[in-house]
Design a protein around this motif. Structure first.
Motif, short mmCIF file in Angstrom:
data_model
loop_
_atom_site.label_atom_id
_atom_site.label_comp_id
_atom_site.label_asym_id
_atom_site.label_seq_id
_atom_site.Cartn_x
_atom_site.Cartn_y
_atom_site.Cartn_z
N TYR A 6 0.74 -1.55 -0.02
CA TYR A 6 -0.19 -0.08 0.10
C TYR A 6 0.73 1.22 -0.07
O TYR A 6 0.62 2.19 -0.75
N ILE A 7 2.20 1.36 1.04
CA ILE A 7 2.59 2.57 1.10
C ILE A 7 3.61 2.59 -0.29
O ILE A 7 3.52 3.84 -0.93
N ALA A 8 3.90 1.51 -0.75
CA ALA A 8 4.88 1.56 -2.07
C ALA A 8 3.99 2.19 -3.08
O ALA A 8 4.50 2.59 -4.20
N ALA A 9 2.59 1.91 -3.25
CA ALA A 9 1.81 2.13 -4.40
C ALA A 9 1.35 3.79 -4.22
O ALA A 9 0.94 4.33 -5.28
N ASN A 10 1.46 4.13 -3.10
CA ASN A 10 0.78 5.48 -2.80
C ASN A 10 2.12 6.81 -2.29
O ASN A 10 1.55 7.65 -1.88
N THR A 11 3.03 6.37 -2.26
CA THR A 11 4.09 7.04 -2.06
C THR A 11 5.48 6.92 -2.86
O THR A 11 5.44 5.89 -3.39
N PRO A 12 6.32 7.73 -2.80
CA PRO A 12 7.60 7.39 -3.61
C PRO A 12 8.41 6.29 -3.22
O PRO A 12 9.54 5.94 -3.68
N ILE A 72 4.36 -7.86 -26.17
CA ILE A 72 2.95 -8.40 -25.94
C ILE A 72 2.10 -7.72 -24.63
O ILE A 72 2.76 -7.13 -24.13
N CYS A 73 0.93 -7.84 -25.11
CA CYS A 73 0.15 -7.22 -24.03
C CYS A 73 -0.09 -8.20 -22.91
O CYS A 73 -1.08 -8.91 -22.99
N ALA A 74 0.53 -8.19 -22.01
CA ALA A 74 0.41 -9.12 -20.83
C ALA A 74 1.34 -8.54 -19.63
O ALA A 74 2.12 -7.50 -19.99
N ASN A 75 0.71 -8.96 -18.44
CA ASN A 75 1.36 -8.44 -17.30
C ASN A 75 2.89 -9.03 -17.02
O ASN A 75 3.64 -8.36 -16.47
N SER A 76 2.91 -10.25 -17.57
CA SER A 76 4.27 -10.98 -17.53
C SER A 76 4.24 -11.98 -18.38
O SER A 76 3.18 -12.73 -18.74
N PRO A 98 5.19 6.08 -7.63
CA PRO A 98 5.36 4.92 -8.55
C PRO A 98 3.96 4.18 -9.01
O PRO A 98 3.02 4.73 -8.29
N LEU A 99 3.90 3.91 -10.26
CA LEU A 99 2.55 3.31 -10.75
C LEU A 99 2.52 1.78 -9.95
O LEU A 99 3.27 1.19 -9.69
N PRO A 100 1.08 1.74 -9.89
CA PRO A 100 0.56 0.66 -9.21
C PRO A 100 0.67 -0.74 -10.07
O PRO A 100 -0.59 -1.36 -10.67
N ILE A 101 1.78 -1.03 -10.48
CA ILE A 101 2.00 -1.93 -11.60
C ILE A 101 1.18 -3.34 -11.50
O ILE A 101 0.71 -3.84 -12.34
N GLU A 102 1.18 -3.63 -10.18
CA GLU A 102 0.51 -5.07 -9.89
C GLU A 102 -1.13 -5.37 -10.05
O GLU A 102 -1.69 -5.79 -10.08
N HIS A 103 -1.59 -3.91 -10.09
CA HIS A 103 -2.99 -3.78 -10.17
C HIS A 103 -3.45 -3.45 -11.61
O HIS A 103 -4.50 -3.30 -11.75
#
Length: 241
Positions: A6-12, A72-76, A98-103
């Motif tokens: 949560y903190i990594a997704a919403n702060t630097p 390719i259009c995939a997450n991994s 940072p972007l919420p990459i995992e979401h």
């Protein structure tokens, strides 16, 4: 949700930094010192504070990416680089947070050799308004073919094309011939390799395919291949309506 996530997704702050701050006693949950970075909390009712400041959710994320060929259009993926890899490579240089990459969800996929507009979001409902078949969202493509494009093909595409191994004709598509082997095509479906298969059914072969529009959102001409930006509030609202 995990505290470090949560903190990594919403702060630097990175997850590694969050772990260090937890050990230093700099993070609290509802006023109590956090025990470990991996602990879970309720983001709807609990209050997380970092160095005395409340960590607030940044809200939903909406992006447009100019996809190059070869991704390719995939997450991994174990074999090919992905559009998410492009975000990770450039993210730290573009935004304060940072972007919420995992979401992130990819909104409308492109083949590995197709270039152009890819949308991504953390908002599943917004994604649905674009990709759900009943929404009939038009996607615009620039197409180049191996053989000349007959003007009569516009009528055939509007009536529907019978694709190999499909029971029904394609939905009406709008074809605009721009030159001997160049055209623009608007389709409202997303069948596997659909544009290529439509031309193949008419004895032609697509040599270059580029998506420039999804619904009312057009690819920013200032974005070079591989680059991306946040959508503007007006662009987000266009597809939400």
């Amino acid at each position: 949700m995990r505290l470090d996530k949560y903190i990594a997704a919403n702060t630097p702050r990175s997850r590694a930094e969050v772990s260090k701050l937890v050990r230093q006693g700099a993070i609290t949950v509802n006023g109590a010192r956090a025990i470990k970075a991996s602990q879970h909390f309720d983001e709807r009712g609990d209050t997380v504070m970092l160095l005395g400041e409340t960590v607030k959710a940044l809200g939903e994320t909406y992006l447009m990416l100019h996809k190059p060929a070869g991704y390719i259009c995939a997450n991994s993926d174990a074999e090919h680089p992905t559009v998410i890899d492009l975000l990770i490579a450039r993210d730290s240089k573009k935004f304060a947070h940072p972007l919420p990459i995992e979401h992130l969800q990819i909104v409308g996929r492109l083949d590995i050799d197709t270039t152009g507009l890819v949308l991504m979001t953390t908002n599943g409902d917004w994604n649905h308004t674009i990709t759900a078949p009943n929404k009939k969202c038009l996607k615009g493509y620039s197409v180049e073919t191996a053989e000349p494009i007959d003007e009569s093909l516009a009528v055939k595409f509007l009536e529907g094309i019978q694709l190999n191994n499909e029971k029904h004709l394609t939905k009406p598509a709008i074809l605009r011939v721009l030159g001997n082997t160049r055209c623009e095509l608007d389709i409202s479906e997303g069948k596997y390799h659909q544009v290529k298969r439509m031309f193949a059914a008419c004895n032609n072969r697509v040599t270059s395919l580029h998506r420039y529009r999804i619904g009312p959102i057009t690819l920013d001409t200032h974005l070079e291949e591989g680059d991306f930006r946040l959508l503007t509030p007006s662009e987000i609202a266009l597809n939400a309506s």
